[in-house]
Design a protein around this motif. Structure first.
Motif, PDB file in Angstrom:
ATOM      1  N   LYS A 189      28.646 -23.715-105.233  1.00 29.24           N
ATOM      2  CA  LYS A 189      29.111 -25.099-105.181  1.00 29.24           C
ATOM      3  C   LYS A 189      30.448 -25.226-105.904  1.00 29.24           C
ATOM      4  O   LYS A 189      30.617 -24.678-106.988  1.00 29.24           O
ATOM      5  CB  LYS A 189      28.077 -25.998-105.837  1.00 29.24           C
TER       6      LYS A 189
ATOM      7  N   TYR B 262      22.812 -28.675 -88.978  1.00 29.43           N
ATOM      8  CA  TYR B 262      22.072 -28.725 -90.241  1.00 29.43           C
ATOM      9  C   TYR B 262      20.608 -28.416 -89.958  1.00 29.43           C
ATOM     10  O   TYR B 262      20.139 -28.526 -88.822  1.00 29.43           O
ATOM     11  CB  TYR B 262      22.229 -30.094 -90.896  1.00 29.43           C
ATOM     12  N   SER B 263      19.902 -28.057 -91.012  1.00 32.15           N
ATOM     13  CA  SER B 263      18.504 -27.661 -90.862  1.00 32.15           C
ATOM     14  C   SER B 263      17.699 -28.744 -90.162  1.00 32.15           C
ATOM     15  O   SER B 263      17.747 -29.917 -90.539  1.00 32.15           O
ATOM     16  CB  SER B 263      17.910 -27.380 -92.245  1.00 32.15           C
TER      17      SER B 263
ATOM     18  N   GLN C 200      18.143 -30.239 -87.454  1.00 31.45           N
ATOM     19  CA  GLN C 200      18.903 -31.258 -86.739  1.00 31.45           C
ATOM     20  C   GLN C 200      19.564 -30.652 -85.508  1.00 31.45           C
ATOM     21  O   GLN C 200      19.572 -29.448 -85.305  1.00 31.45           O
ATOM     22  CB  GLN C 200      19.970 -31.878 -87.651  1.00 31.45           C
TER      23      GLN C 200
ATOM     24  N   LYS D 254      34.296 -34.754 -93.474  1.00 30.22           N
ATOM     25  CA  LYS D 254      33.470 -34.274 -94.591  1.00 30.22           C
ATOM     26  C   LYS D 254      34.243 -33.276 -95.454  1.00 30.22           C
ATOM     27  O   LYS D 254      33.657 -32.344 -96.015  1.00 30.22           O
ATOM     28  CB  LYS D 254      32.172 -33.642 -94.082  1.00 30.22           C
TER      29      LYS D 254
ATOM     30  N   GLN E   8      30.101 -28.125-101.018  1.00 32.72           N
ATOM     31  CA  GLN E   8      28.972 -28.872-101.560  1.00 32.72           C
ATOM     32  C   GLN E   8      27.670 -28.287-101.004  1.00 32.72           C
ATOM     33  O   GLN E   8      27.665 -27.691 -99.915  1.00 32.72           O
ATOM     34  CB  GLN E   8      29.082 -30.351-101.179  1.00 32.72           C
ATOM     35  N   GLU E   9      26.578 -28.490-101.732  1.00 32.65           N
ATOM     36  CA  GLU E   9      25.299 -27.943-101.282  1.00 32.65           C
ATOM     37  C   GLU E   9      24.923 -28.473 -99.900  1.00 32.65           C
ATOM     38  O   GLU E   9      24.345 -27.747 -99.089  1.00 32.65           O
ATOM     39  CB  GLU E   9      24.206 -28.268-102.298  1.00 32.65           C
ATOM     40  N   GLU E  10      25.281 -29.725 -99.623  1.00 37.12           N
ATOM     41  CA  GLU E  10      24.927 -30.306 -98.328  1.00 37.12           C
ATOM     42  C   GLU E  10      25.744 -29.733 -97.167  1.00 37.12           C
ATOM     43  O   GLU E  10      25.487 -30.066 -96.013  1.00 37.12           O
ATOM     44  CB  GLU E  10      25.077 -31.830 -98.368  1.00 37.12           C
ATOM     45  N   ASP E  11      26.706 -28.877 -97.467  1.00 37.09           N
ATOM     46  CA  ASP E  11      27.453 -28.202 -96.403  1.00 37.09           C
ATOM     47  C   ASP E  11      26.689 -27.002 -95.844  1.00 37.09           C
ATOM     48  O   ASP E  11      27.109 -26.424 -94.834  1.00 37.09           O
ATOM     49  CB  ASP E  11      28.816 -27.721 -96.921  1.00 37.09           C
ATOM     50  N   SER E  12      25.606 -26.635 -96.478  1.00 39.22           N
ATOM     51  CA  SER E  12      24.810 -25.503 -95.991  1.00 39.22           C
ATOM     52  C   SER E  12      24.313 -25.799 -94.581  1.00 39.22           C
ATOM     53  O   SER E  12      23.626 -26.808 -94.352  1.00 39.22           O
ATOM     54  CB  SER E  12      23.630 -25.245 -96.923  1.00 39.22           C
ATOM     55  N   ALA E  13      24.642 -24.923 -93.636  1.00 30.36           N
ATOM     56  CA  ALA E  13      24.326 -25.163 -92.223  1.00 30.36           C
ATOM     57  C   ALA E  13      24.825 -23.979 -91.398  1.00 30.36           C
ATOM     58  O   ALA E  13      25.452 -23.061 -91.922  1.00 30.36           O
ATOM     59  CB  ALA E  13      25.002 -26.446 -91.733  1.00 30.36           C
TER      60      ALA E  13
END
Lengths: 107, 114
Positions: free
Chosen positions: A15, A39-40, A42, A57, A78-83
Motif C-alpha cells: 500500500k 474486482y473480486s 464482480q 481512481k 490502495q488495498e482496494e485496487d487489488s483486482a
C-alpha cells in the motif's frame, strides 16, 4: 493477427507504493486501447480508455505508439485496487484482450 | 439501468452433450459480444453481432459452436457436442454502437465439461 501482451501474471506491491501494469500491443493502424478491471466477485468493467485521456481512481495510461505500449500507472496503490486488470485493443470488429495481470496490494 | 443478464450462471455437463447459454443485453444496445474465457487467460471473442447480423465470427469453432440473435435483442450461444476443452466462463457483453465503445459485461456462465 493482433496481439495484446501483459507480461506479468501477478504484481504484488505494498500500500502506498507506485504501480505500473504493462501492456504491449501489435497493430500497425491507429489503436483504440482500453483497460478493464475485475474486482473480486464482480463483473468485468471499464476502467479507462486512451481516447478520453482521463484519470480514473487515480489510474492513468499513456499510449506510446513508438513502443506500442499502453501501460497503466498509479502513483500510490490502495488495498482496494487489488483486482484483475485486462488491457484490450479494439479495432472495429477486431477485439483482443491481453491475458490479464492480477494486482495484489498488501497492507 | 439494468445490466447485461446471463443464464444459467453455472452448468456442468459431460463431454459430447449439448449446452445453451442465454444473454439479454442492456436495452437499446445494438452490439452484442460473446467471449470465452479459459481459466488463467483473457477473454477471447467468439462472435460479435450488430443488431441481428453477424459482424465477426472468425474465432467461433463453427463445427460445434453456434449463436443467434433473433430480433436483434437477446442471444443464445450453443455448443454441440461439448468437449473437455470447452470448460470456461462464457461472457456476454453489449455496447451502444460497434467499435471504440465501452463494453458492458454480464456475470458470465461457468461451464464445466466432465
Amino acid at each position: 493477427a493482433q496481439r495484446v501482451t501483459q507480461p506479468e501474471k501477478l504484481l504484488s506491491v505494498f500500500k502506498g507504493a507506485p504501480v505500473e501494469l504493462k501492456c504491449n500491443y501489435s497493430y500497425s493502424g491507429s489503436p483504440e486501447l482500453f483497460w478493464y478491471v475485475q474486482y473480486s466477485r464482480q463483473r468485468l468493467q471499464l476502467l479507462l480508455r486512451h481516447i478520453s485521456r482521463e484519470s480514473i481512481k487515480g489510474f492513468t495510461a499513456d499510449l506510446n505508439k513508438g513502443e506500442t505500449s499502453f501501460h497503466l500507472k498509479k502513483p500510490f496503490a490502495q488495498e482496494e485496487d487489488s483486482a484483475m486488470y485486462y488491457c484490450e485493443h479494439n479495432a472495429g470488429n477486431m477485439l483482443t484482450f491481453g491475458g490479464g495481470t492480477r494486482l495484489m496490494v498488501k497492507p | 439501468e439494468a445490466g447485461v443478464a446471463q443464464s444459467p450462471r453455472y452448468k456442468i455437463i459431460e463431454k459430447r452433450q449439448s449446452v445453451a447459454f442465454w444473454c439479454n443485453p442492456i436495452s437499446g444496445h445494438a452490439t452484442l459480444y460473446w467471449y470465452q474465457q479459459i481459466l488463467g487467460q483473457g477473454p477471447k471473442l467468439l462472435i460479435q453481432f450488430q443488431n441481428n447480423g453477424v459482424v465477426d465470427d472468425s474465432q467461433l469453432p463453427k463445427d460445434r459452436f453456434s449463436a443467434e440473435r433473433l430480433k436483434g435483442v437477446d442471444s443464445t450461444l450453443k455448443i454441440q457436442p461439448a468437449k473437455l476443452e470447452d470448460s470456461a466462463v462464457y461472457l456476454c457483453a453489449s455496447s451502444p454502437i460497434i467499435s471504440y465503445n465501452e463494453q458492458f459485461f454480464g456475470p458470465g456462465t461457468r461451464l464445466t465439461v466432465l
